[in-house]
Design an enzyme around this catalytic site. Structure first.
Site, PDB file in Angstrom:
ATOM      1  N   LYS A 145     -10.489  -8.931   6.993  1.00 52.57           N
ATOM      2  CA  LYS A 145      -9.602  -8.283   6.219  1.00 52.57           C
ATOM      3  C   LYS A 145      -8.670  -7.428   7.396  1.00 52.57           C
ATOM      4  CE  LYS A 145     -11.627  -6.967   1.601  1.00 52.57           C
ATOM      5  NZ  LYS A 145     -12.053  -6.075   0.819  1.00 52.57           N
ATOM      6  N   ASP A 156      -7.378  -3.528  -3.076  1.00 53.23           N
ATOM      7  CA  ASP A 156      -8.371  -2.653  -3.382  1.00 53.23           C
ATOM      8  C   ASP A 156      -8.255  -1.621  -4.049  1.00 53.23           C
ATOM      9  OD1 ASP A 156     -10.105  -4.720  -2.461  1.00 53.23           O
ATOM     10  OD2 ASP A 156      -9.782  -4.192  -0.396  1.00 53.23           O
TER      11      ASP A 156
END
Ligand code: ATR
Length: 277
Positions: free
Chosen positions: A67, A103
């Protein structure tokens, strides 16, 4: 729309629930396409991604451990990805990689969808943990009008580093003193990996937390962590972590297909059916 070509990259990746979610939506919306798990080892990240571009992928999700490392490989970043410093969704457009982070949306939407009329306004929030997920959660909270965030983390320096996101609204609490600072809290969030299967338990006594406080955990294996069990016994409202997984996937699907899908109870059951609770 032409057939969607998408997937999720990570290492390891075989346990990812994302294919269940995206394949469900493809079918629900009668779209052609595929969504696969793609194992890319850290040392092959750049070439692995180039392969996806050459193979005509429309985009992909990114999970552990890529990520953060993928940031510099993107041609463009959304404001959220830039501030959070992590990318969980890429859209490929004219062979260019556009990095997004959904997210934060997943976290906020999970609370709002789980508790009718939930409003972050004037809330005091206590966050346990200061790892990768915490930055996204703070970014999401900063889009809301909360009162104050308290962060406590075993490694205090990591919590101190997060203060720069909103210096006047974030206060760091010593890990050893966390239980003594819960009496004015409206929302308690566990962002640590403690309580997850094959991890140590989160050892915390939340009896100082007011009855009307909400408790949420981003861990969803098991669905009812010890923290959430304790909160239930204390009559606190709880929000499990599975919703964050489902809701973060919605804007990713929308980026690739222009359709914003729902996180239906049926989908939640489908995903949970794969999880040993
Ligand atoms: P991610 O980036 O995926 O969130 P991470 O950065 O390793 O993963 O974060 C895991 C979180 O769980 C951190 O807040 C970590 O605390 P440290 O910053 O001190 O490592 C927390 N954590 C993991 N194991 C822990 C333990 N045994 N006791 C206390 N906190 C723990």
């Amino acid at each position: 729309m032409k057939s969607l070509k998408a997937g999720v990259i990570g290492h390891p990746i075989s346990h990812s629930k994302s294919p269940i979610i995206h394949q469900y939506w493809l079918q629900q919306h009668e779209l052609e396409g595929s969504y696969k798990t793609i194992d890319i080892a850290p040392e092959n990240l750049e070439s692995g991604i180039q392969n996806l571009v050459s193979e005509g992928y429309d985009g992909f999700n990114i999970t552990i451990p890529h990520k953060e490392n993928i940031l510099t490989l993107c041609d463009e970043l959304s404001p959220a990805a830039k501030i959070i410093g992590a990318v969980n969704t890429v859209k490929i457009k004219n062979k260019k990689l556009i990095g997004h982070n959904t997210d934060y949306f997943g976290f906020i939407e999970n609370i709002k969808m789980s508790i009718a009329n939930y409003n972050f306004k004037d809330k005091n929030i206590f966050i346990l943990g200061a790892g990768g997920a915490t930055r996204a959660i703070i970014y999401g909270l900063l889009q809301e009008k909360f009162s104050k965030i308290y962060i406590s983390n075993r490694t205090q320096g990591r919590a101190e580093n997060l203060k720069e996101m909103a210096p006047e609204k974030i206060e760091v609490i010593e890990w050893s003193g966390k239980e003594n600072n819960l009496s004015n809290i409206n929302l308690l969030i566990n962002t640590t990996s403690l309580g997850m299967v094959n991890h140590p338990e989160l050892e915390i006594n939340i009896s100082n937390l007011p009855d009307n406080a909400t408790v949420t955990d981003i861990v969803y294996t098991p669905l009812l962590t010890d923290l959430l069990k304790q909160a239930k016994i204390n009559n606190n409202q709880i929000v499990t972590g599975i919703g964050m997984l489902l809701h973060q996937a919605r804007p990713a699907f929308e980026l690739w297909t222009r359709i914003m899908p729902d996180a239906s109870p049926e989908l939640e059951k489908l995903v949970l059916g794969e999880i040993s609770v």
